[in-house]
Each structure stands twice: as C-alpha cells, then as structure tokens.
Design a protein around this motif. Structure first.
Motif, short mmCIF file in Angstrom:
data_model
loop_
_atom_site.label_atom_id
_atom_site.label_comp_id
_atom_site.label_asym_id
_atom_site.label_seq_id
_atom_site.Cartn_x
_atom_site.Cartn_y
_atom_site.Cartn_z
N THR A 319 0.81 -1.22 0.00
CA THR A 319 0.00 0.00 0.00
C THR A 319 0.84 1.27 0.00
OG1 THR A 319 -0.13 -0.12 2.42
CG2 THR A 319 -1.93 -1.11 1.18
N ALA A 320 2.16 1.15 0.15
CA ALA A 320 3.01 2.34 0.33
C ALA A 320 3.03 3.24 -0.90
CB ALA A 320 4.44 1.90 0.68
N LYS A 321 2.86 2.68 -2.10
CA LYS A 321 3.03 3.46 -3.32
C LYS A 321 1.72 3.99 -3.90
CE LYS A 321 7.30 1.03 -4.52
NZ LYS A 321 8.00 0.18 -5.49
N VAL A 322 0.63 3.86 -3.15
CA VAL A 322 -0.65 4.40 -3.62
C VAL A 322 -0.54 5.90 -3.84
CG1 VAL A 322 -3.04 4.83 -2.95
CG2 VAL A 322 -2.04 2.56 -2.60
N GLY A 323 0.18 6.58 -2.95
CA GLY A 323 0.31 8.03 -3.04
C GLY A 323 1.06 8.53 -4.26
N LEU A 385 5.08 15.26 -2.59
CA LEU A 385 4.94 16.64 -3.05
C LEU A 385 5.26 16.78 -4.53
CD1 LEU A 385 6.42 18.57 0.00
CD2 LEU A 385 4.03 18.44 -0.70
N PHE A 386 6.13 15.89 -5.04
CA PHE A 386 6.41 15.93 -6.48
C PHE A 386 5.17 15.56 -7.29
CE2 PHE A 386 11.02 16.00 -5.63
CZ PHE A 386 11.39 16.93 -6.59
N GLY A 387 4.23 14.83 -6.68
CA GLY A 387 2.98 14.55 -7.37
C GLY A 387 2.23 15.83 -7.69
N LEU A 420 15.28 15.59 -9.66
CA LEU A 420 15.00 15.67 -8.22
C LEU A 420 14.04 14.57 -7.79
CD1 LEU A 420 14.66 19.55 -7.84
CD2 LEU A 420 16.54 18.11 -7.02
N HIS A 421 13.08 14.25 -8.66
CA HIS A 421 12.16 13.15 -8.36
C HIS A 421 12.92 11.83 -8.25
CE1 HIS A 421 9.12 10.04 -9.68
NE2 HIS A 421 8.50 10.61 -8.66
N GLN A 422 13.93 11.64 -9.10
CA GLN A 422 14.71 10.40 -9.05
C GLN A 422 15.46 10.25 -7.73
OE1 GLN A 422 15.19 7.73 -11.69
NE2 GLN A 422 13.18 8.68 -11.75
N VAL A 423 15.86 11.37 -7.12
CA VAL A 423 16.53 11.29 -5.82
C VAL A 423 15.60 10.67 -4.78
CG1 VAL A 423 17.57 12.63 -3.95
CG2 VAL A 423 18.03 13.26 -6.33
N THR A 424 14.35 11.09 -4.77
CA THR A 424 13.40 10.53 -3.80
C THR A 424 13.06 9.08 -4.13
OG1 THR A 424 11.46 11.31 -5.06
CG2 THR A 424 12.42 12.82 -3.45
N VAL A 516 -6.01 13.45 -4.59
CA VAL A 516 -6.45 12.33 -3.73
C VAL A 516 -5.26 11.44 -3.37
CG1 VAL A 516 -7.85 10.23 -3.67
CG2 VAL A 516 -8.81 12.34 -4.59
N CYS A 517 -4.40 11.16 -4.35
CA CYS A 517 -3.25 10.29 -4.09
C CYS A 517 -2.30 10.92 -3.06
CB CYS A 517 -2.50 10.00 -5.39
SG CYS A 517 -3.31 8.81 -6.45
N VAL A 518 -2.03 12.21 -3.21
CA VAL A 518 -1.14 12.88 -2.26
C VAL A 518 -1.75 12.87 -0.85
CG1 VAL A 518 -0.12 15.11 -1.63
CG2 VAL A 518 -0.01 14.30 -3.99
#
Length: 524
Positions: A319-323, A385-387, A420-424, A516-518
C-alpha cells in the motif's frame, strides 16, 4: 514521467540449508514480530554464495582468479542481460505510442498488466529451478528454448504489430490483442531472466561472481535504452528529419515492425551460438546448487508468508506506493496528450544515467545502519509533493507551447523536476532493498529476498493500473455546440460529435487523482 519500467528482483530459489532446518528457523521465531537486528545480510551474503557455487567452481589451490580469465563469461552474461532489456524497453514504448493515437486511459490501464510478469515470476521460478535436462545443462534447458521462442515470437509479431496498432488507415488500436501479445512477450522475458540469474551464480568463479550484478544492472539498462529510447527516437519522423536527415521523410528511419524483426533475428542467432559453444559446469555439487524440489520451495514460501511480521510488512509495502500512483503512471501520458513529443520524453532518460549510477552509492551510506527504513520514511513526503509539482507541470505545458514546439527552458524545468524526483525514488528503493536484505533469514536468504522483492514490485504495479483505470471515470466532459447531449460515455461522446458538437473537458480526472493520491500518501 519516463516510460513505465519494472523493477527487477532476484528470481533465484536458493536454499543452502535443507528444507526442514529452514522451517525450524521459522518455527523458532517465537516473537513473530521481531525481525533480525544483527545484520544477517552480511552473514548470508558470503555463506550463501559459497554454498551456491561449491568448491569446483572456485579457482584452484585457493589462488585468486582475475576477471580477465573469465572475460568471455562476463561478456556473455552482459549480452544476455542486454537481450533481456529489449522486451522491457519495447513494452515500455507501447503506452506512449498508444497515447499518441488517443486511446482511453482505461485501455492504458488494461495494457499495464503487461508489466506484471516480472513482479509475479516467483510463482513459476521454482519450476525453472527444479525441472531440466541434466545432459543439456540446468540453465540452458530453459534459456535456449525460451530465447528461441522469443526470437520467433518477435519475428511473427513484426508482421502483425502494425495492424494491432491500427496501421495507417486510421483504425483504433486493438488494445486487447496488444495486451495479450505483449503479456506473453514479457512472460517469456521474465522466464529468461530467471534462467540467466541462476546461471550467473555458477558461470563465474567465486572471486568474480560479484561481476554478475554489474552485468545485470548495466546490461538490462542498456537493453532498455535500445528498446525504448533509441527505438522511439529512430521511429519518430520529426526527430529523424530534424537531427538525422538532409531530406525530410514521412516516416522515421525504422518502424516497430523492422525493429522487432531485427532483434528477433539477433535472438535466434545468438541463442544458437550459446547452445553450441557455451557449456555448463557439470561439476557443481548437486546438493549445494540445486533446489530440493518444487513443492518444498512452495511450502517454504507459504511458511514465510504466514509469519506475523512478514504479513505486516507485506501489507505495508503493498500500500506504500498508492500516493505516487498518479504521478508515476499517468504524468508521462498526460504530457504526450498535451503535445510533448514522446521521443523527447524518452530522451530525458539519457542524462539521468549517471545520476542513477551515483545515487545508490550515496544513499547506501544512509541505509547501512540498523534502521534502513528511516530513509524510506524521510524521502516519502518529498516524493509525494512531487505529485503536486508534476500536476502543475501538466497544467503549465499547453500554456508554454507554441507552433514550433516547446521552449528550451520548458525542457530544462522538466529535466530538473525529473532529476530531483529520481533522488526521492532511489532513496526509497535503496532503503527498502537494504531492509529486505537485513531481515532475510541467511539460511533461506534467496527465497526470502525473492519473496520480499516480489511483493515490493507488486506494490508498485497494482496502484499504477488502478490509477490509469480511474482517470476517465473521474474526468468530467461537456458537449459544446449541441443542446441536450452529454459526454458521460463513449457512445454519448460519439453522438455529440455526430450532431456537430464537441466534447470539452471541464474537470480532468488526472488532477483529481493527483490531489487524492497525495492526501492518501500523507495519511499513510
């Protein structure tokens, strides 16, 4: 924002100890909720490898054996992993091609099942490990027929793929047939992956077996690059006319049909050479390298899954990657929909290669301690937040578009956002892999790690499919120009168009999904 990729996990069913002793270890874990805290990964790494490889494959008299002595085997492994990346890259390019043909997001969601075999290969990996022809070789028994099938499959697909994609006559792509075809394609590639991973353990001596992981990462990345980035660039007429030709042509330098036929021929030729020229080491100890039995392995997996701590972890990681699902699965397709050339999006992956090599090295310093998941949790809010930032980029894209394309500063912003997204992304990925290695029982490390990595991959696949599926239902459209008509369904949209009206989006489901995802991610 890059084409969908499938994270690769270990598919080897390694069992250095016997089945009963492994179960005893599980049964003796009376706490149920306590994972290992003393770093069994280190104990499992050396001991597991030695038990797997056996003495015959080590260098004689214990003298170290340089990589040059086994350079041929290293290059063969590298090439096999390159071949493995080609189907992955091709499958990753299809959603971008479909998006340029205006297919629905429900169709995109259906096609996303193509990427599931690499996350589900644990289901048939024990079979690949246990069933083989001893006279031909344990790994070649699966590798050779699988690669022959892949080659023939690609050559046959080269004659059908244009009609499946709708061809030049304006027909809609046959998404159902494409999904079934490429699912079988990826299933064969995942089976080849299991065989190559297993062979990598015994093809090289103990001193050089570390090069197997390098061949894996470099080879698969190179194969994905060839099947995705290079193909999309050479297939694009605008890219070829602008950068590679003196006289403009209506088509790119290669077509998908040509590309499939060429790599099908490469698969057939190289597989024949491997079958005839490369021999497996028959001296490896039967008891050390070989899986004891198919049913024993499945029983072992079931015993691991029943542990309370493992159940809790599986629920967490599923469930961790739903966001992140809207940002990861939909953003790239939305950018193509807004007019960003798909080959330009694919080329964003090129400057990311050095970053993707350096990041795991840097991040591993922070995940090597007793609590690797701390890095996972710290990176999560930034990735969420990148979402929102990606949603802003999609909204901003049509506002900076002009007749000739997009300004250079737009691509700079896109590239920086992606970097920057790749860093996270890598912070969370390296942390979860470090945690999996830390908690895996060293006596059954391969089986344990494979299970946890498979669950991690599946936790990324199902939210992506659901996110794609929900974009259309969450999108609100209005029929402009005709009274009394709506655009709620495909039939209503067609009727609106026939009556002389046009359907205009009043609320894009992607933005609803992003918010919603965030929110769900922060609640998680």
């Amino acid at each position: 924002m890059s084409p969908i990729t499938s994270c690769k996990d270990s598919s080897r069913q390694r069992r250095p100890g016997n089945y009963q002793s492994s179960l005893d270890v599980l049964k003796n874990d009376t706490s149920g909720l306590d994972f290992y805290e003393d770093g069994p990964a280190e104990a499992g790494a050396g001991g597991d490898r030695e038990a797997l490889l056996g003495e015959p494959n080590a260098s004689p008299l214990g003298h170290p054996q340089g990589y040059r002595a086994e350079l041929g085997s290293i290059l063969l492994l590298l090439f096999l992993y390159v071949l493995q990346g080609i189907p992955l890259g091709l499958a990753g390019s299809i959603p971008l091609i479909l998006q340029s043909k205006n297919v629905s997001y429900k169709d995109q969601a259906f096609f996303s099942f193509v990427f599931w075999p690499f996350s589900l290969k644990l289901l048939w990996a024990p079979l690949v490990d246990a069933v083989y022809f001893k006279s031909f070789g344990r790994r070649k028994s699966w590798l050779v027929p699988t690669q022959y099938t892949l080659g023939l499959f690609m050559m046959y697909l080269s004659m059908q793929v244009d009609s499946l994609l709708g061809g030049a006559d304006g027909k809609s792509p046959d998404v159902l047939a494409l999904t079934v075809t490429f699912f079988l394609f990826e299933f064969l590639a995942a089976t080849q992956d299991i065989a190559v991973d297993g062979w990598a353990l015994t093809m090289l001596s103990r001193e050089n077996v570390g090069y197997a992981s390098t061949c894996n990462s470099v080879g698969q990345t190179a194969g994905y690059f060839l099947g995705n980035v290079l193909f999309l660039a050479l297939e694009s007429a605008s890219f070829c006319n602008k950068y590679l030709r003196f006289q403009p042509q209506p088509q790119g330098i290669v077509t998908l049909s040509d590309f499939l036929f060429y790599w099908g021929a490469v698969f057939l030729i190289t597989t024949t050479l491997v079958a005839l020229l490369k021999k497996e080491d028959k001296r490896i100890s039967h008891s050390r390298e070989e899986t004891k039995g198919i049913m024993d392995t499945y029983k072992l997996l079931f015993s691991i899954v029943r542990m309370p701590a493992v159940l809790m972890f599986c629920a967490m990681i599923l469930t961790a990657k739903v966001g992140f699902s809207a940002a990861d699965a939909v953003t790239g397709l939305k950018l193509v929909e807004e007019g960003v050339p798909k080959e330009h999006l694919a080329l964003l992956a090129v400057p990311m290669v050095p970053l993707q090599i350096i990041l795991p090295v840097i991040i591993s310093k922070y995940t090597a301690g007793p609590q690797p998941l701390n890095t996972f949790y710290k990176a999560m809010p930034f990735r969420l937040l990148f979402g929102l930032e990606f949603a802003f980029l999609v909204w901003w894209t049509p506002k900076v578009k002009y007749e000739g394309g997009f300004p250079i500063y737009y691509y700079i912003v896109l590239l920086l956002s992606y970097a920057l997204h790749q860093v996270t992304v890598y912070s969370m990925y390296v942390a979860i892999m470090a945690f999996n290695a830390k908690v895996s029982d060293p006596l059954i490390g391969g089986t344990y790690m494979t299970l946890l990595n498979t669950v991690s991959n599946l936790g990324g696949n199902w939210p992506a499919t659901v996110a794609l599926w929900l974009v259309d239902p969450l999108t609100a459209k209005e029929c402009i120009g005709v009274q009394g008509h709506s655009c709620a369904t495909a039939a209503a949209t067609e009727l609106c168009t026939k009556e002389g009206g046009s359907c205009v989006i009043t609320l894009d489901g992607y933005y609803v999904e992003s918010l919603v995802c965030v929110a769900l991610g922060f609640a998680w």
